[in-house]
Each structure stands twice: as C-alpha cells, then as structure tokens.
Design an enzyme around this catalytic site. Structure first.
Site, PDB file in Angstrom:
ATOM      1  N   ASN A   7      -5.679  -1.513  -3.772  1.00  0.00           N
ATOM      2  CA  ASN A   7      -6.242  -1.627  -2.377  1.00  0.00           C
ATOM      3  C   ASN A   7      -6.242  -3.293  -1.965  1.00  0.00           C
ATOM      4  O   ASN A   7      -7.066  -3.976  -2.568  1.00  0.00           O
ATOM      5  CB  ASN A   7      -7.496  -1.003  -2.199  1.00  0.00           C
ATOM      6  CG  ASN A   7      -8.084  -1.136  -1.058  1.00  0.00           C
ATOM      7  OD1 ASN A   7      -7.588  -1.765   0.042  1.00  0.00           O
ATOM      8  ND2 ASN A   7      -9.131  -0.429  -0.752  1.00  0.00           N
ATOM      9  N   ARG A  91      -3.109   1.614  -1.095  1.00  0.00           N
ATOM     10  CA  ARG A  91      -3.764   2.007   0.200  1.00  0.00           C
ATOM     11  C   ARG A  91      -2.930   1.104   1.067  1.00  0.00           C
ATOM     12  O   ARG A  91      -2.866  -0.079   1.123  1.00  0.00           O
ATOM     13  CB  ARG A  91      -5.080   1.510   0.052  1.00  0.00           C
ATOM     14  CG  ARG A  91      -5.853   1.876   1.309  1.00  0.00           C
ATOM     15  CD  ARG A  91      -7.065   1.239   1.332  1.00  0.00           C
ATOM     16  NE  ARG A  91      -7.892   1.592   2.808  1.00  0.00           N
ATOM     17  CZ  ARG A  91      -8.602   0.402   3.361  1.00  0.00           C
ATOM     18  NH1 ARG A  91      -8.988  -0.604   2.685  1.00  0.00           N
ATOM     19  NH2 ARG A  91      -9.377   0.686   4.526  1.00  0.00           N
ATOM     20  N   HIS A 180     -10.082   5.272   7.762  1.00  0.00           N
ATOM     21  CA  HIS A 180     -10.904   5.763   6.823  1.00  0.00           C
ATOM     22  C   HIS A 180     -10.219   7.463   6.780  1.00  0.00           C
ATOM     23  O   HIS A 180     -10.781   8.318   6.067  1.00  0.00           O
ATOM     24  CB  HIS A 180     -12.334   6.214   7.072  1.00  0.00           C
ATOM     25  CG  HIS A 180     -13.190   4.912   7.175  1.00  0.00           C
ATOM     26  ND1 HIS A 180     -14.159   4.748   8.030  1.00  0.00           N
ATOM     27  CD2 HIS A 180     -13.124   3.740   6.483  1.00  0.00           C
ATOM     28  CE1 HIS A 180     -14.772   3.571   8.087  1.00  0.00           C
ATOM     29  NE2 HIS A 180     -14.217   2.903   6.910  1.00  0.00           N
ATOM     30  N   ARG A 241     -19.835  -4.854  12.925  1.00  0.00           N
ATOM     31  CA  ARG A 241     -19.211  -4.369  14.060  1.00  0.00           C
ATOM     32  C   ARG A 241     -20.016  -3.912  15.246  1.00  0.00           C
ATOM     33  O   ARG A 241     -20.801  -3.040  14.826  1.00  0.00           O
ATOM     34  CB  ARG A 241     -17.911  -3.654  13.537  1.00  0.00           C
ATOM     35  CG  ARG A 241     -16.916  -4.345  12.958  1.00  0.00           C
ATOM     36  CD  ARG A 241     -15.622  -3.488  12.370  1.00  0.00           C
ATOM     37  NE  ARG A 241     -15.671  -3.741  10.822  1.00  0.00           N
ATOM     38  CZ  ARG A 241     -14.805  -2.629  10.240  1.00  0.00           C
ATOM     39  NH1 ARG A 241     -14.470  -1.484  10.867  1.00  0.00           N
ATOM     40  NH2 ARG A 241     -14.893  -2.820   8.961  1.00  0.00           N
TER      41      ARG A 241
END
Ligand code: AMP
Length: 396
Positions: A7, A91, A180, A241
C-alpha cells in the site's frame, strides 16, 4: 501461498506478507518519510519484536528493496528467499469507471491506472511507482491491483451523479466514486456472516470511521451509495477533512482572505474536521481525554461528528428501505465507545438499544444489540490487507 500486500502512499509504503492458507500476516511493516534525508523501515515479524531501521530511501523502489531485504533477513526475516512470494497485491486508490473489480496487472492495466491519475493526483502516481518497482525487483511474480473505488461501481446513476451540467460528467467523468471500497466490501461480508444472514439478502450499513471516514449502504452485497464523493474529501467530518460543506464557502473564503484555490483546498483537507473544530487534535483519543476534562470545543466537534454519522445512517436506511445491521469499523469505529454509544442514541426509533458493557470491548467482532433487537448493531474489525490478499489469490 504467500502474498505480499503493498500500500504505497506519497511518502510511505505499508506492507504485509500474508500466508493465504492460514490468513496470518507473517510480517507487517511500514517505510516512512520516503524521499526525505532520513527514512525509516519499521518491520514486525509475526510473534517477534518490532525493529526500526534508519536508512535513506530516495524513492519507493529503494523502499521496496528495503522491504524485500527485511523479509529475507537472517535475523528478523520470515522467508528464506524471494521465490517464496507467489504474488503481490497492490492497493490502488482510484480505478475510475474503468475498474469495477480487482484485476491482474498488465502493461495495459498500468496505462489505464495512469489514465486515472488526474482523478487521484496524490495517490495513484504513488501506487504506480510501487507497482513498477515491484515489477522490476520481482520479475515474473504475478501482481494484482485492488481498487478503493471498485466496490462502489455498483452505485446507480441517481446515487453517483451530481446536480451539475451533464457536460462535466461527459467530458471529465465528474461523479461520485466513493473510497474505502475494499474495507466496505470485506466488512459487509464479515458482518453478514456474523449476524447469520445471507449477504445476497441483506441490508447493511458500514460505518468505516478512521482518520478518513466513510459510510456505505450495502444492499444484497452491493454498494448502492456511499458518503465520500468525487474525492475522499466529501461526506463525514473527518480527522482533518471537512466533509460536506456548502461549495460557496470556498469562494467566500478566497475573497475574504485573499487565498488561492490550492490554499483553500489545503485547509479543507488538512486543517479542518476534528482538528480544525477542536483546535486541539484530529485524534479521537485526544478528543476523548479533552471531553473528560470539560473541553467545550472538543465536545462540540464530537457532537458534529456523531450527528453527521447518524444522519448518513438515517439516509441510507431510506435508500435501502430498511436495514438489518449497522456496523462500526476502522480506528475510531472499532475503538471509540463514545462514538458508538452516542450514534446509537439517535437510533432509538429503530428499537436499537446497545449493551453498554459490551460496547467497551475492542479488537474483535462484537454484537452490541440484544437478541430481540430486529436491527443489529455490531463492531467488525476491518482488515484491508487480508481482503487484498484474498482478492489476489482468487484472481490468480
Ligand atoms: P484509521 O485511519 O482507521 O487507522 O484510524 C486512526 C484513528 O483511530 C486515530 O486517528 C484515532 O482517532 C482513532 N483511534 C485509534 N485508537 C483509538 C482509541 N483507542 N480510542 C479512540 N480512537 C482511537
């Protein structure tokens, strides 16, 4: 078979070597500060001590070399030679509309991922560097790309289209993608098993609440809506965020503070959310400690977070015309009893009443509602690396 799961972030690289038969991670680790003067490899062999190696890693290729050396090291390695690695699962953040499932990596696939770069300029280029570095260092080992967006490609147009002129979708593919996805897919399947329902006949809401956070409505095993959007900035209030805001705020701040668009986007991505509202921390552990000693700003930030989560759950119950299970997962969802308790307080109208003692448990799947509750609420730990390893094995 042994699958290396990679990842790659812009300056980090997380990895796990997973034995697909036992589904155990033989080693887990992370390379941090790639490209800076001093970088670190943190490597933990299964059952062993974590070791930290300081080294200069100019780029992701250096990082992958370090990882492969660590995996085969005579003291803390877990395999004798690289030949033991049968496949690599990567990923990849954005697969656009091109990838609705995971795929074996070929030159054409690399090109197609590159074509999605402008949809995820911070993530996809890093993912590609990781893919190319592995291809170079592990010649002939098959590789699979598992996309964060793929699971949500089953959303219908009414869920993924924005109320914008059509030309923006036609010309630039501006739409909701959702992220996700690997976690939402894995957790919804595990949750269906956990509550004893056939995934093909189930209505599950997955609350993936981590530093980044998103909620999805999973109907009969397929994502029909999710809270993140064109980018991972949309939806819930997150660690740093903002989540959903009125788009006019951007123009308003730009004029008031003479800020560029880049500066404002930086505020929305990195200085907003729990961090911005609490003026304290993006980490829920710090926020909980602050609430315990009466910090008002932390309390209000928490209220905003919980309220937004509850409202998304409500809207997805409408979208699916009901719900069988509401599932909490990821760093906050799995660990923060207060978030779960307070979200569930909004859900009393569904007959939901959670067991407050069980709600203190962590690190395992836990059923929080009593057997008589028609709608189940549970914790199901996510495991994106294992999900990537499973996808990789099933494709090969
Ligand atoms: P993730 O992005 O899924 O790795 O989640 C990371 C976040 O989980 C951290 O930033 C914390 O806010 C939260 N977290 C981790 N452990 C705990 C805990 N014990 N209690 C509350 N929140 C936690």
């Amino acid at each position: 078979m042994k699958v290396l799961v990679i990842n790659c972030g812009s300056s980090s690289l997380k990895y796990q070597l997973i034995d697909s038969e036992s589904e155990n991670a033989l080693a887990v680790g992370i390379c941090e500060r790639i490209g800076q003067d001093i970088s670190y490899l943190k490597h933990t062999p299964n059952g062993g001590e974590k070791i930290v190696i300081e080294a200069a890693m100019k780029n992701h290729e250096d990082a992958i070399k370090m990882v492969l050396d660590a995996l085969t090291n005579s003291k803390y390695g877990v395999i004798k030679s690289l030949d033991e690695i049968s496949a690599v699962g990567h990923r990849v953040v954005h697969g656009g509309e091109k990838f609705a499932t995971s795929t074996i990596i070929t030159d054409e696939v690399i090109q197609a991922i590159e074509d999605c770069n402008d949809l995820a300029p911070l993530h996809n280029p890093a993912n590609l560097i990781g893919i190319r570095a592995c291809a170079k260092l592990m010649k002939g080992v098959p590789m699979v790309a598992v996309f964060d967006t793929a699971f949500h490609q089953t959303m219908p147009p009414k869920a993924y289209l924005y109320g914008l002129p059509n030309e923006y979708y036609n010309n630039y593919k501006i739409r909701k993608y959702g992220f996700h996805g690997t976690s939402h897919s894995y957790v919804s399947q595990m949750a269906a098993k956990f509550i004893g329902r056939d995934i093909n006949d189930s209505k599950i809401i997955v609350c993936h609440l981590g530093n980044g956070a998103s909620i999805s409505a999973v109907l009969n095993g397929k994502s029909i809506d999710t809270s993140m959007g064109f980018t991972p900035l949309a939806g819930l209030v997150m660690g740093t965020r903002s989540g959903d805001i009125d788009p006019s705020i951007i123009d308003f701040i730009a004029k008031k503070e003479n800020k560029s668009l880049d500066e404002i986007m930086n505020v929305l991505n990195k200085e907003s959310g729990m961090q911005g509202m609490s003026e304290l921390s993006s980490d829920f552990r710090d926020l909980n400690d602050a609430i315990d000693i009466g910090n008002e700003k932390a309390r209000i930030a928490f209220d905003v977070f919980v309220y937004r989560v509850a409202k998304y759950i409500g809207s997805y119950i409408v979208a699916m015309n009901g719900v069988d299970a509401i599932v909490f997962t990821a760093g906050v969802g799995e660990n923060d009893w207060r978030v779960r308790e307070e979200v569930c307080e909004y859900l009393g109208f569904l007959g939901i009443k959670i067991d407050l003692e069980k709600n203190m448990l962590r690190g395992q799947a836990v059923m929080l509602t009593q057997p008589e509750c028609k709608v189940k609420v549970c914790i199901v730990p996510t495991n994106e690396e294992l999900a990537i390893a499973r996808e990789t094995v099933s494709l090969l």
